[in-house]
Design a protein around this motif. Sequence first.
Motif, PDB file in Angstrom:
ATOM      1  N   ALA A 194      -0.969   2.880  -4.633  1.00 52.85           N
ATOM      2  CA  ALA A 194      -2.041   3.391  -3.776  1.00 52.85           C
ATOM      3  C   ALA A 194      -1.767   3.061  -2.309  1.00 52.85           C
ATOM      4  CB  ALA A 194      -3.386   2.804  -4.213  1.00 52.85           C
ATOM      5  N   SER A 195      -1.247   1.867  -2.062  1.00 54.40           N
ATOM      6  CA  SER A 195      -0.915   1.479  -0.689  1.00 54.40           C
ATOM      7  C   SER A 195       0.182   2.364  -0.109  1.00 54.40           C
ATOM      8  CB  SER A 195      -0.472   0.015  -0.649  1.00 54.40           C
ATOM      9  OG  SER A 195      -1.544  -0.853  -0.976  1.00 54.40           O
ATOM     10  N   THR A 196       1.186   2.693  -0.925  1.00 58.78           N
ATOM     11  CA  THR A 196       2.265   3.550  -0.421  1.00 58.78           C
ATOM     12  C   THR A 196       1.740   4.944  -0.093  1.00 58.78           C
ATOM     13  OG1 THR A 196       2.920   4.237  -2.665  1.00 58.78           O
ATOM     14  CG2 THR A 196       4.016   2.303  -1.735  1.00 58.78           C
ATOM     15  N   TRP A 197       0.799   5.443  -0.881  1.00 58.85           N
ATOM     16  CA  TRP A 197       0.231   6.767  -0.585  1.00 58.85           C
ATOM     17  C   TRP A 197      -0.564   6.748   0.716  1.00 58.85           C
ATOM     18  CZ3 TRP A 197      -1.651   7.711  -6.282  1.00 58.85           C
ATOM     19  CH2 TRP A 197      -0.563   8.142  -7.052  1.00 58.85           C
ATOM     20  N   ILE A 198      -1.288   5.671   0.945  1.00 58.43           N
ATOM     21  CA  ILE A 198      -2.012   5.559   2.215  1.00 58.43           C
ATOM     22  C   ILE A 198      -1.017   5.491   3.374  1.00 58.43           C
ATOM     23  CG2 ILE A 198      -3.548   4.095   3.585  1.00 58.43           C
ATOM     24  CD1 ILE A 198      -4.886   3.251   0.959  1.00 58.43           C
ATOM     25  N   ASP A 211     -13.897  -8.376  -2.409  1.00 58.01           N
ATOM     26  CA  ASP A 211     -13.421  -7.533  -3.500  1.00 58.01           C
ATOM     27  C   ASP A 211     -12.304  -6.622  -3.015  1.00 58.01           C
ATOM     28  OD1 ASP A 211     -13.365  -6.624  -6.091  1.00 58.01           O
ATOM     29  OD2 ASP A 211     -14.843  -5.050  -5.746  1.00 58.01           O
ATOM     30  N   GLY A 212     -11.321  -7.205  -2.364  1.00 59.23           N
ATOM     31  CA  GLY A 212     -10.224  -6.413  -1.837  1.00 59.23           C
ATOM     32  C   GLY A 212     -10.446  -6.034  -0.386  1.00 59.23           C
ATOM     33  N   PRO A 213      -9.386  -5.602   0.291  1.00 61.83           N
ATOM     34  CA  PRO A 213      -9.468  -5.304   1.729  1.00 61.83           C
ATOM     35  C   PRO A 213      -9.966  -3.896   2.032  1.00 61.83           C
ATOM     36  CG  PRO A 213      -7.216  -5.075   0.977  1.00 61.83           C
ATOM     37  CD  PRO A 213      -8.009  -5.509  -0.224  1.00 61.83           C
ATOM     38  N   THR A 249      -1.949  -3.348   8.199  1.00 59.84           N
ATOM     39  CA  THR A 249      -2.270  -4.736   7.855  1.00 59.84           C
ATOM     40  C   THR A 249      -2.757  -4.844   6.422  1.00 59.84           C
ATOM     41  OG1 THR A 249      -2.825  -5.314  10.145  1.00 59.84           O
ATOM     42  CG2 THR A 249      -3.766  -6.689   8.410  1.00 59.84           C
ATOM     43  N   SER A 250      -3.669  -3.970   6.051  1.00 56.59           N
ATOM     44  CA  SER A 250      -4.236  -4.027   4.708  1.00 56.59           C
ATOM     45  C   SER A 250      -3.175  -3.822   3.637  1.00 56.59           C
ATOM     46  CB  SER A 250      -5.336  -2.968   4.570  1.00 56.59           C
ATOM     47  OG  SER A 250      -5.927  -3.034   3.295  1.00 56.59           O
ATOM     48  N   ASN A 251      -2.325  -2.826   3.820  1.00 49.09           N
ATOM     49  CA  ASN A 251      -1.336  -2.509   2.788  1.00 49.09           C
ATOM     50  C   ASN A 251      -0.191  -3.511   2.750  1.00 49.09           C
ATOM     51  OD1 ASN A 251      -2.719  -0.126   2.024  1.00 49.09           O
ATOM     52  ND2 ASN A 251      -1.806   0.980   3.726  1.00 49.09           N
ATOM     53  N   VAL A 252       0.311  -3.896   3.916  1.00 49.39           N
ATOM     54  CA  VAL A 252       1.464  -4.800   3.955  1.00 49.39           C
ATOM     55  C   VAL A 252       1.077  -6.210   3.504  1.00 49.39           C
ATOM     56  CG1 VAL A 252       3.139  -5.924   5.466  1.00 49.39           C
ATOM     57  CG2 VAL A 252       2.692  -3.484   5.715  1.00 49.39           C
ATOM     58  N   VAL A 253      -0.028  -6.733   4.024  1.00 53.13           N
ATOM     59  CA  VAL A 253      -0.418  -8.100   3.672  1.00 53.13           C
ATOM     60  C   VAL A 253      -0.796  -8.189   2.198  1.00 53.13           C
ATOM     61  CG1 VAL A 253      -2.026  -9.977   4.159  1.00 53.13           C
ATOM     62  CG2 VAL A 253      -1.146  -8.585   6.032  1.00 53.13           C
ATOM     63  N   MET A 258      -8.553   3.307  -1.224  1.00 55.74           N
ATOM     64  CA  MET A 258      -8.763   1.928  -0.781  1.00 55.74           C
ATOM     65  C   MET A 258      -9.430   1.067  -1.852  1.00 55.74           C
ATOM     66  SD  MET A 258     -11.903   2.380   1.920  1.00 55.74           S
ATOM     67  CE  MET A 258     -13.570   2.809   1.383  1.00 55.74           C
ATOM     68  N   TRP A 259     -10.105   1.699  -2.804  1.00 57.38           N
ATOM     69  CA  TRP A 259     -10.843   0.933  -3.810  1.00 57.38           C
ATOM     70  C   TRP A 259      -9.930   0.228  -4.804  1.00 57.38           C
ATOM     71  CZ3 TRP A 259     -15.380   0.815  -1.757  1.00 57.38           C
ATOM     72  CH2 TRP A 259     -15.842   1.918  -1.036  1.00 57.38           C
ATOM     73  N   VAL A 260      -8.696   0.671  -4.930  1.00 56.60           N
ATOM     74  CA  VAL A 260      -7.789   0.046  -5.898  1.00 56.60           C
ATOM     75  C   VAL A 260      -6.754  -0.852  -5.225  1.00 56.60           C
ATOM     76  CG1 VAL A 260      -8.068   1.856  -7.614  1.00 56.60           C
ATOM     77  CG2 VAL A 260      -6.277   2.081  -5.888  1.00 56.60           C
ATOM     78  N   VAL A 261      -6.789  -0.949  -3.898  1.00 61.39           N
ATOM     79  CA  VAL A 261      -5.879  -1.862  -3.186  1.00 61.39           C
ATOM     80  C   VAL A 261      -6.491  -3.252  -3.236  1.00 61.39           C
ATOM     81  CG1 VAL A 261      -4.741  -2.382  -1.006  1.00 61.39           C
ATOM     82  CG2 VAL A 261      -5.070  -0.002  -1.696  1.00 61.39           C
ATOM     83  N   ARG A 262      -5.946  -4.089  -4.101  1.00 59.00           N
ATOM     84  CA  ARG A 262      -6.511  -5.413  -4.341  1.00 59.00           C
ATOM     85  C   ARG A 262      -5.415  -6.470  -4.393  1.00 59.00           C
ATOM     86  NH1 ARG A 262     -11.632  -5.204  -7.136  1.00 59.00           N
ATOM     87  NH2 ARG A 262     -12.413  -3.065  -7.244  1.00 59.00           N
ATOM     88  N   ILE A 263      -5.831  -7.713  -4.282  1.00 63.20           N
ATOM     89  CA  ILE A 263      -4.917  -8.851  -4.402  1.00 63.20           C
ATOM     90  C   ILE A 263      -4.954  -9.341  -5.847  1.00 63.20           C
ATOM     91  CG2 ILE A 263      -4.417 -11.195  -3.628  1.00 63.20           C
ATOM     92  CD1 ILE A 263      -5.874 -10.443  -0.998  1.00 63.20           C
TER      93      ILE A 263
END
Length: 412
Positions: free
Chosen positions: A15-19, A75-77, A127-131, A190-195
Amino acid sequence: MEGRLRRSKWVSTVASTWIQCTSGSLYTFSVYSQTLKTTQGYDQSTLDTVSVFKDFGANCGILSGILYSYSARWDGPWLVHLAGAVQCFLGYFLMWAAVVRLIPRPPVPVMCLFMFLAAHAQSFFNTSNVVTGVRNFPYYKGTIVGIMKGFLGLSGAILIQIYQTFMYKKTTSFLLMLALLPPITSLLFMWVVRIHNKEEGNEKQHLDSLSMIALIVAAYLMCIIILENILPLLLAIRVVTFVVLVLLLASPICIVIRAHQMESDSVSQPFLTEGDRLIDGNDQSSLQCGVQLNLLQAVCTIDFWILFIAMACGMGSGLAVVNNLNQIGQSLSYTSFQTSTLVALWSIWNFLGRLGGGYISDYFLHKRGWARPLFMVMTLAAMSIGHLVIASGVPGALYAGSVLVGVCYGSQ
């Protein structure tokens, strides 16, 4: 199964790569800069001033970092993505409105604010995706950063493919697309980008597969760009090539499925830090664990300022080239299509530098214990050569020089 997939770090990574694939509007400035210049009555100096605020906004990531530190506890960034989406929409939409005369022509400081907002959004997405990627894969920091930054670099070429396929020479429509596509993509995923604080088996294998997909996408884009310069493609063919591109970008879903199947047969393990693994897996006593510092502590170290000055010089000169590719091309009698091609190719070289820089630095860090800043010195030296090639003005120098500058800029 749906719940487990949603809790998978691989779903978060894809999901991060698609964003990231739609977040690189910063690299398409040369496409619409001439329209901005003519409709607003700017001279080159004024356009450069607006461009400076674009660069300042894109590289001012302090607010996004602070917001990430707080939002990631919940609950995620997603809040960081939301802030980026709002800024991206407002910045580009207001620029589009000014260009099409929907609103009165704004003063230059106001246009600079619009540009700052649009560019500042990228720092929030990035920042959100890389971190999140770094926290999900602490042992393969260089690789995951290279993947995320690589897809961001490719996004310039992807956005230009959309432009050349559906809205060629309609730069006002392209501005409106930039106001809509990145925010929509971010809001969707963004809802599935989580730590995910657990280690899964075969992480390196899956990350290498994702890197390979990125390389295939880059190679495909480069072939399409070259083909478009050799043969005039019909609209139907352009649409087909774009559909193939979309399918390639969707292919990381296969990695998610394969990782889920392999996870079902394995047991998750707690994280070891990168330093712990280096010490456990390497006999070289010189390798030491990194120290975790907050922003204020980092600013007080000499290492921070050495890196800051080196990156400011290197990235500043690289940005100067990409921002003025249109003007450099015009001075060398390049057509508008050739100029947009240069911008797209720049994204490819930028991607190769980002992906290769992360992968190679990871390899030599773990195998030889070489510090990552060493590679920064090498790439800055190579970038200087690229600037000299462009400055020579000989036929083809802009293509050759942009390769060197693009690769080295991406690896910073």
